[in-house]
Each structure stands twice: as C-alpha cells, then as structure tokens.
Design a protein around this motif. Structure first.
Motif, PDB file in Angstrom:
ATOM      1  N   ALA A 165      48.157  33.110  60.547  1.00  0.00           N
ATOM      2  CA  ALA A 165      47.455  33.071  59.273  1.00  0.00           C
ATOM      3  C   ALA A 165      48.397  33.461  58.145  1.00  0.00           C
ATOM      4  O   ALA A 165      49.323  34.256  58.332  1.00  0.00           O
ATOM      5  CB  ALA A 165      46.260  34.020  59.305  1.00  0.00           C
ATOM      6  N   SER A 166      48.138  32.915  56.965  1.00  0.00           N
ATOM      7  CA  SER A 166      48.851  33.316  55.754  1.00  0.00           C
ATOM      8  C   SER A 166      47.830  33.586  54.662  1.00  0.00           C
ATOM      9  O   SER A 166      46.736  32.999  54.644  1.00  0.00           O
ATOM     10  CB  SER A 166      49.837  32.234  55.306  1.00  0.00           C
ATOM     11  N   PHE A 167      48.203  34.461  53.743  1.00  0.00           N
ATOM     12  CA  PHE A 167      47.300  34.838  52.654  1.00  0.00           C
ATOM     13  C   PHE A 167      48.103  34.944  51.376  1.00  0.00           C
ATOM     14  O   PHE A 167      49.097  35.682  51.312  1.00  0.00           O
ATOM     15  CB  PHE A 167      46.629  36.171  52.980  1.00  0.00           C
ATOM     16  N   ASN A 168      47.709  34.183  50.369  1.00  0.00           N
ATOM     17  CA  ASN A 168      48.335  34.222  49.052  1.00  0.00           C
ATOM     18  C   ASN A 168      47.319  34.746  48.039  1.00  0.00           C
ATOM     19  O   ASN A 168      46.151  34.325  48.055  1.00  0.00           O
ATOM     20  CB  ASN A 168      48.805  32.833  48.617  1.00  0.00           C
ATOM     21  N   GLN A 195      42.197  33.844  38.734  1.00  0.00           N
ATOM     22  CA  GLN A 195      42.579  34.620  39.909  1.00  0.00           C
ATOM     23  C   GLN A 195      42.291  33.771  41.139  1.00  0.00           C
ATOM     24  O   GLN A 195      41.189  33.239  41.286  1.00  0.00           O
ATOM     25  CB  GLN A 195      41.799  35.931  39.980  1.00  0.00           C
ATOM     26  N   VAL A 196      43.286  33.643  42.026  1.00  0.00           N
ATOM     27  CA  VAL A 196      43.144  32.766  43.185  1.00  0.00           C
ATOM     28  C   VAL A 196      43.571  33.496  44.448  1.00  0.00           C
ATOM     29  O   VAL A 196      44.598  34.178  44.470  1.00  0.00           O
ATOM     30  CB  VAL A 196      43.988  31.478  43.024  1.00  0.00           C
ATOM     31  N   ILE A 216      38.510  32.428  40.593  1.00  0.00           N
ATOM     32  CA  ILE A 216      37.685  32.942  39.504  1.00  0.00           C
ATOM     33  C   ILE A 216      38.408  32.681  38.184  1.00  0.00           C
ATOM     34  O   ILE A 216      39.542  33.133  37.994  1.00  0.00           O
ATOM     35  CB  ILE A 216      37.417  34.448  39.657  1.00  0.00           C
ATOM     36  N   ASN A 217      37.741  31.928  37.303  1.00  0.00           N
ATOM     37  CA  ASN A 217      38.301  31.591  35.995  1.00  0.00           C
ATOM     38  C   ASN A 217      37.255  31.919  34.928  1.00  0.00           C
ATOM     39  O   ASN A 217      36.380  31.099  34.626  1.00  0.00           O
ATOM     40  CB  ASN A 217      38.669  30.108  35.953  1.00  0.00           C
ATOM     41  N   PRO A 218      37.318  33.122  34.344  1.00  0.00           N
ATOM     42  CA  PRO A 218      36.282  33.548  33.391  1.00  0.00           C
ATOM     43  C   PRO A 218      36.114  32.615  32.197  1.00  0.00           C
ATOM     44  O   PRO A 218      35.016  32.533  31.627  1.00  0.00           O
ATOM     45  CB  PRO A 218      36.768  34.931  32.949  1.00  0.00           C
ATOM     46  N   SER A 219      37.155  31.918  31.794  1.00  0.00           N
ATOM     47  CA  SER A 219      37.061  31.061  30.612  1.00  0.00           C
ATOM     48  C   SER A 219      36.137  29.868  30.828  1.00  0.00           C
ATOM     49  O   SER A 219      35.730  29.217  29.872  1.00  0.00           O
ATOM     50  CB  SER A 219      38.462  30.576  30.206  1.00  0.00           C
TER      51      SER A 219
END
Length: 280
Positions: free
Chosen positions: A76-79, A95-96, A133-136
């Motif tokens: 597994a990998s996590f970015n 945020q990704v 998550i992109n608040p704009s």
C-alpha cells in the motif's frame, strides 16, 4: 461490482509460468518501507476545469518476494497534502489524500533473459481511492473516487553487482571498492481492464443540507472505462554486512476516468527512498 471482481480473478488466474519455466529456487523476501515526495496534479471536470498541483508527502509499505524466475509484490501507498490552483490573483486550495493497494505477479521470460538482464512479465491488480476537500467549491467541496485497474506488467532488471574487490582512483584519491550486490530495474504497467466509481454530477447534491447524505449516493460505477498507465525506475543496493538493502526510485502514475463530459484525471511523479528489511 461482481463482474469487475470476476474479471480480476480470471485475469490473475491466467497468469501462469508458461511465460518461462519456473523452478523451486529460493526467493529473497523483504519488507519495503519508504517515504518521499509526490509531485502531482489533478483536474475534475465535474466541478471545475482548473488544474490543481502540489507536492504531497508519500509513504509506502510493501512485501517483496522474488528470485530470477518469479517476482511477487503487494502493499500500500499513501499520499497526503495540499494542492493549489492559481488564476490571476485568485488561489484555490484543496486537501487530497490518496490510498493505493496493489498486488503484482511476474514470471521470467527465459527466451530473452540472460545472466545480466532479467525480463519478466505478468499482471497487476491496483485499487486507488482519492478523498478531496476543496472549500472554495462550497457545497461541491467534497470529492472522492475509486479506481480499480487490472494491468499488464513487464519488468526489466539489469544486474550491476560488483563481484570482487576493485582498486579505483578518484582524482588523486585511491580507494578499494568492495563487492556489492546492486541492480537497476524498470517496471511498466498498462491498464487492460479499467473501472471506476464516480459521482454522476447531474446536479450539485443538497443531501447534506437535508441530513440525507450517503457516502456513495449519486455515484455511478463505470466498468471498462478510462485509462491508466504507470512505471517505476529503481536503483537497489544491498548492504555488505547483511542482505538488507536501500532503494532510490522514481515512480510515475497516470489515470483518467472515461466520461465524455466530466472526467477526472490525475498524474503522480514520486521520488522515494526506501529501506528493504530482509526477512528470508
């Protein structure tokens, strides 16, 4: 998803040693722990045509088991990190988090392999999920998608091992190079069966306002849709005092959903350093 899972099972079942006659030679087994930076970008036409770029952190944990005839790896990998898109004096932030799970099985092709060059082929099953998550984007700020890809894989490994001590000279400095096991490898994966789960984006959902939001409500499963390709160039050097090793790698991964109007596309360029702990 039943036909997707069935396709994966049939594909992996078709991977057989017919690519090269295998023997019961002992395999080296390692735990691969690594970290790095993921220079990546994405665009989701379902919400915005803007390209978001960033350099999130990368960590991975893999199990490796291989010899000259066979190569098995899974892990597994996590970015995770921030992305931004700048248009004039306007900056949009996102945020990704990206989690990827994979299993790869390769067999040697003896007809074109040699003592120095080892060539293997087989397949990989890769599942990748993005959470954004992109608040704009206000009530469209939450985005997530899942990609399930069955990929054909090939790997070329060049043995760079130093078999005996060698006297060398750098400028006016003389030194002795000790024997060391080293190799340079290149792995290429191309999607054969590409599937994804994506928001239909027929309209911006108001379910969260009505307290009726479901995790995958409004999502569509797109089978045999999209494209994916990835590769890795890696240099591995074993320690003289043990069979442990360290690895420097550059990995590239690009995937795209197959919708005509509102596709999602993402590309990763990852530089990583890993330590390989020998357990066998």
């Amino acid at each position: 998803m039943k036909h997707v899972i069935l396709s994966a099972c049939l594909f992996m079942a078709c991977l057989s040693p017919t690519l090269g006659q295998t023997t019961k030679a002992p395999r080296s087994t390692f735990i691969d722990i690594g970290l790095g930076l993921d220079f990546s970008n994405f665009r989701d036409f379902g919400t915005s045509p803007l390209v978001y770029s960033g350099a999130p952190k990368h960590v991975h944990l893999n199990a490796l088991s291989f010899n000259k005839e066979k190569d098995i790896s899974y892990g597994a990998s996590f970015n995770f990190g921030n992305y931004s898109s700048v248009v004039g004096d306007q900056v949009a932030l996102a945020q990704v988090k990206t989690l990827a799970l994979y299993y790869m099985h390769l067999f040697e092709i003896k007809a074109i392999s040699s003592d120095k060059w080892n060539i293997k082929a087989g397949g990989q099953l890769n599942t990748t999920g993005n959470f954004r998550i992109n608040p704009s984007l206000q009530n469209a700020q939450l985005g997530y998608e899942v990609f399930v890809n069955i990929m054909g894989s090939a790997k070329v490994t060049l043995d760079l091992s130093r078999e005996s001590e060698q006297s060398k000279k750098f400028l006016f400095i003389k030194y002795t190079a000790k024997p060391r096991k080293r190799d340079l490898s290149y792995n290429l994966n191309v999607g054969i069966v590409n599937n994804n789960a994506r928001n239909g984006y027929n309209y911006i959902s108001q379910d969260a306002v009505l307290n009726d939001a479901g995790l995958f409500k409004g999502y569509e499963i797109n089978s045999f849709s999209g494209f994916r390709m990835s590769s890795q160039l890696a240099y591995t050097s074993h320690l003289r005092s043990s069979n442990n090793a360290f690895r420097y790698a550059y990995s590239w991964d690009m995937y795209k959903s197959g919708e005509d109007i509102n596709p999602f596309e993402m590309a990763h360029h990852t530089l990583s350093f890993a330590f390989l702990f020998s357990i066998k």
